[in-house]
Design a protein around this motif. Structure first.
Motif, PDB file in Angstrom:
ATOM      1  N   VAL A 179       0.856  -1.182   0.000  1.00  0.00           N
ATOM      2  CA  VAL A 179       0.000   0.000   0.000  1.00  0.00           C
ATOM      3  C   VAL A 179       0.895   1.236   0.000  1.00  0.00           C
ATOM      4  O   VAL A 179       1.713   1.407   0.897  1.00  0.00           O
ATOM      5  N   ASP A 180       0.738   2.057  -1.022  1.00  0.00           N
ATOM      6  CA  ASP A 180       1.452   3.335  -1.111  1.00  0.00           C
ATOM      7  C   ASP A 180       0.404   4.432  -1.227  1.00  0.00           C
ATOM      8  O   ASP A 180      -0.566   4.283  -1.972  1.00  0.00           O
ATOM      9  N   CYS A 181       0.592   5.521  -0.497  1.00  0.00           N
ATOM     10  CA  CYS A 181      -0.359   6.622  -0.604  1.00  0.00           C
ATOM     11  C   CYS A 181       0.363   7.948  -0.390  1.00  0.00           C
ATOM     12  O   CYS A 181       1.439   7.994   0.200  1.00  0.00           O
ATOM     13  N   MET A 182      -0.264   9.012  -0.895  1.00  0.00           N
ATOM     14  CA  MET A 182       0.306  10.348  -0.738  1.00  0.00           C
ATOM     15  C   MET A 182       0.269  10.737   0.733  1.00  0.00           C
ATOM     16  O   MET A 182      -0.764  10.631   1.384  1.00  0.00           O
ATOM     17  N   GLY A 183       1.380  11.160   1.251  1.00  0.00           N
ATOM     18  CA  GLY A 183       1.420  11.667   2.622  1.00  0.00           C
ATOM     19  C   GLY A 183       1.415  10.611   3.704  1.00  0.00           C
ATOM     20  O   GLY A 183       1.145  10.923   4.857  1.00  0.00           O
ATOM     21  N   CYS A 184       1.668   9.361   3.357  1.00  0.00           N
ATOM     22  CA  CYS A 184       1.719   8.349   4.413  1.00  0.00           C
ATOM     23  C   CYS A 184       2.868   7.387   4.139  1.00  0.00           C
ATOM     24  O   CYS A 184       3.433   7.362   3.053  1.00  0.00           O
ATOM     25  N   VAL A 185       3.215   6.606   5.128  1.00  0.00           N
ATOM     26  CA  VAL A 185       4.308   5.653   5.030  1.00  0.00           C
ATOM     27  C   VAL A 185       3.815   4.410   4.286  1.00  0.00           C
ATOM     28  O   VAL A 185       2.732   3.894   4.582  1.00  0.00           O
TER      29      VAL A 185
ATOM     30  N   LEU B  75      -8.260  -4.824   3.219  1.00  0.00           N
ATOM     31  CA  LEU B  75      -7.482  -4.445   2.043  1.00  0.00           C
ATOM     32  C   LEU B  75      -7.733  -5.427   0.899  1.00  0.00           C
ATOM     33  O   LEU B  75      -7.891  -5.019  -0.254  1.00  0.00           O
ATOM     34  N   LEU B  76      -7.782  -6.708   1.207  1.00  0.00           N
ATOM     35  CA  LEU B  76      -8.057  -7.706   0.175  1.00  0.00           C
ATOM     36  C   LEU B  76      -9.464  -7.537  -0.403  1.00  0.00           C
ATOM     37  O   LEU B  76      -9.670  -7.697  -1.609  1.00  0.00           O
ATOM     38  N   ALA B  77     -10.416  -7.194   0.434  1.00  0.00           N
ATOM     39  CA  ALA B  77     -11.806  -7.050  -0.016  1.00  0.00           C
ATOM     40  C   ALA B  77     -11.971  -5.930  -1.042  1.00  0.00           C
ATOM     41  O   ALA B  77     -12.912  -5.947  -1.840  1.00  0.00           O
ATOM     42  N   ILE B  78     -11.059  -4.973  -1.041  1.00  0.00           N
ATOM     43  CA  ILE B  78     -11.141  -3.881  -2.016  1.00  0.00           C
ATOM     44  C   ILE B  78     -11.108  -4.434  -3.437  1.00  0.00           C
ATOM     45  O   ILE B  78     -11.768  -3.914  -4.327  1.00  0.00           O
TER      46      ILE B  78
ATOM     47  N   PHE C   4      -3.918   8.984  -5.722  1.00  0.00           N
ATOM     48  CA  PHE C   4      -3.838   9.278  -4.287  1.00  0.00           C
ATOM     49  C   PHE C   4      -3.246   8.099  -3.528  1.00  0.00           C
ATOM     50  O   PHE C   4      -2.554   8.275  -2.535  1.00  0.00           O
ATOM     51  N   ALA C   5      -3.565   6.890  -4.001  1.00  0.00           N
ATOM     52  CA  ALA C   5      -3.059   5.681  -3.344  1.00  0.00           C
ATOM     53  C   ALA C   5      -2.931   4.579  -4.376  1.00  0.00           C
ATOM     54  O   ALA C   5      -3.610   4.591  -5.405  1.00  0.00           O
ATOM     55  N   THR C   6      -2.060   3.620  -4.074  1.00  0.00           N
ATOM     56  CA  THR C   6      -1.869   2.458  -4.927  1.00  0.00           C
ATOM     57  C   THR C   6      -1.880   1.223  -4.042  1.00  0.00           C
ATOM     58  O   THR C   6      -1.230   1.189  -2.999  1.00  0.00           O
ATOM     59  N   LEU C   7      -2.632   0.217  -4.468  1.00  0.00           N
ATOM     60  CA  LEU C   7      -2.694  -1.059  -3.759  1.00  0.00           C
ATOM     61  C   LEU C   7      -2.230  -2.140  -4.725  1.00  0.00           C
ATOM     62  O   LEU C   7      -2.798  -2.289  -5.806  1.00  0.00           O
TER      63      LEU C   7
ATOM     64  N   LEU D 134      -1.693  -6.128  -5.124  1.00  0.00           N
ATOM     65  CA  LEU D 134      -1.976  -7.463  -4.622  1.00  0.00           C
ATOM     66  C   LEU D 134      -1.240  -8.419  -5.553  1.00  0.00           C
ATOM     67  O   LEU D 134      -1.668  -8.628  -6.694  1.00  0.00           O
ATOM     68  N   ASP D 135      -0.114  -8.943  -5.099  1.00  0.00           N
ATOM     69  CA  ASP D 135       0.815  -9.699  -5.936  1.00  0.00           C
ATOM     70  C   ASP D 135       1.185  -8.834  -7.146  1.00  0.00           C
ATOM     71  O   ASP D 135       1.811  -7.815  -6.966  1.00  0.00           O
ATOM     72  N   ASP D 136       0.774  -9.210  -8.347  1.00  0.00           N
ATOM     73  CA  ASP D 136       1.149  -8.450  -9.548  1.00  0.00           C
ATOM     74  C   ASP D 136       0.028  -7.546 -10.056  1.00  0.00           C
ATOM     75  O   ASP D 136       0.176  -6.917 -11.094  1.00  0.00           O
ATOM     76  N   THR D 137      -1.091  -7.493  -9.356  1.00  0.00           N
ATOM     77  CA  THR D 137      -2.213  -6.654  -9.773  1.00  0.00           C
ATOM     78  C   THR D 137      -2.136  -5.319  -9.050  1.00  0.00           C
ATOM     79  O   THR D 137      -2.051  -5.279  -7.827  1.00  0.00           O
ATOM     80  N   GLU D 138      -2.173  -4.234  -9.823  1.00  0.00           N
ATOM     81  CA  GLU D 138      -2.071  -2.888  -9.247  1.00  0.00           C
ATOM     82  C   GLU D 138      -3.401  -2.158  -9.392  1.00  0.00           C
ATOM     83  O   GLU D 138      -3.960  -2.085 -10.483  1.00  0.00           O
ATOM     84  N   LEU D 139      -3.903  -1.624  -8.284  1.00  0.00           N
ATOM     85  CA  LEU D 139      -5.105  -0.801  -8.266  1.00  0.00           C
ATOM     86  C   LEU D 139      -4.675   0.605  -7.886  1.00  0.00           C
ATOM     87  O   LEU D 139      -4.040   0.798  -6.848  1.00  0.00           O
ATOM     88  N   ARG D 140      -5.003   1.585  -8.733  1.00  0.00           N
ATOM     89  CA  ARG D 140      -4.628   2.976  -8.488  1.00  0.00           C
ATOM     90  C   ARG D 140      -5.901   3.754  -8.166  1.00  0.00           C
ATOM     91  O   ARG D 140      -6.871   3.716  -8.928  1.00  0.00           O
TER      92      ARG D 140
END
Length: 163
Positions: free
Chosen positions: A50-56, A84-87, A112-115, A117-123
């Protein structure tokens, strides 16, 4: 009819109308669940980032059927990981081809954020002004999904011993 009786009939009618509206909304939500954001097998996922703007940034890894948080290494909050998985299976209200929308106008450039899950990226981008649905880019599509998960994307990782 007396005033009290009229008021009672009006209130009963209003409650019945609200009940019908709730049932219609529940039926609509069930129909949305037929079109999930991704078709990932959530039980097979081994890594979450999990990567997001303004957070670790947060990293999770499945080790021996249990989730571990990385950086710092600690047992992961299982409820957070499940959310997180349910997203990945959030119901899609509308799906667009990526070229149909300007990424910058819907908050996807940069996201704003990127999730991952293995090789699947949700932006994750901004929200729709009318319904409050979140723009989510997956592959070559941009979907609008009900925004019930943003808090879990921006929630700080638990520190060992501070839960």
């Amino acid at each position: 009819m007396r005033r009290r009786a009229r008021t009672l009939v009006f209130l009963i009618g209003a409650v019945a109308l609200l009940g019908v509206a709730v049932l219609a909304e529940l039926r609509h939500e069930r129909a949305l669940a037929l079109d999930p954001l991704t078709t990932l097998d959530l039980a097979a996922v081994k890594r979450i980032e999990v990567d997001c703007m303004g957070c670790v940034a947060r990293h999770y890894e499945k080790v021996d059927a249990h989730w571990r948080q990385r950086d710092p290494d600690a047992p992961a909050d299982e409820a957070m990981v499940e959310r997180l998985l349910a997203i990945a299976h959030a119901p899609v209200r509308v799906r667009h081809a990526a070229g149909d929308l300007e990424a910058a106008k819907v908050g996807l450039a940069p996201p704003f954020a990127t999730l991952r899950l293995d090789d699947t990226e949700l932006r994750f981008g901004g929200t729709d002004a009318i319904r409050g649905d979140r723009f989510v880019a997956v592959g070559d599509a941009i979907a609008l999904v009900p925004d019930r998960f943003s808090a879990w994307l921006f929630k700080a990782a638990a520190l060992p011993g501070k839960e």
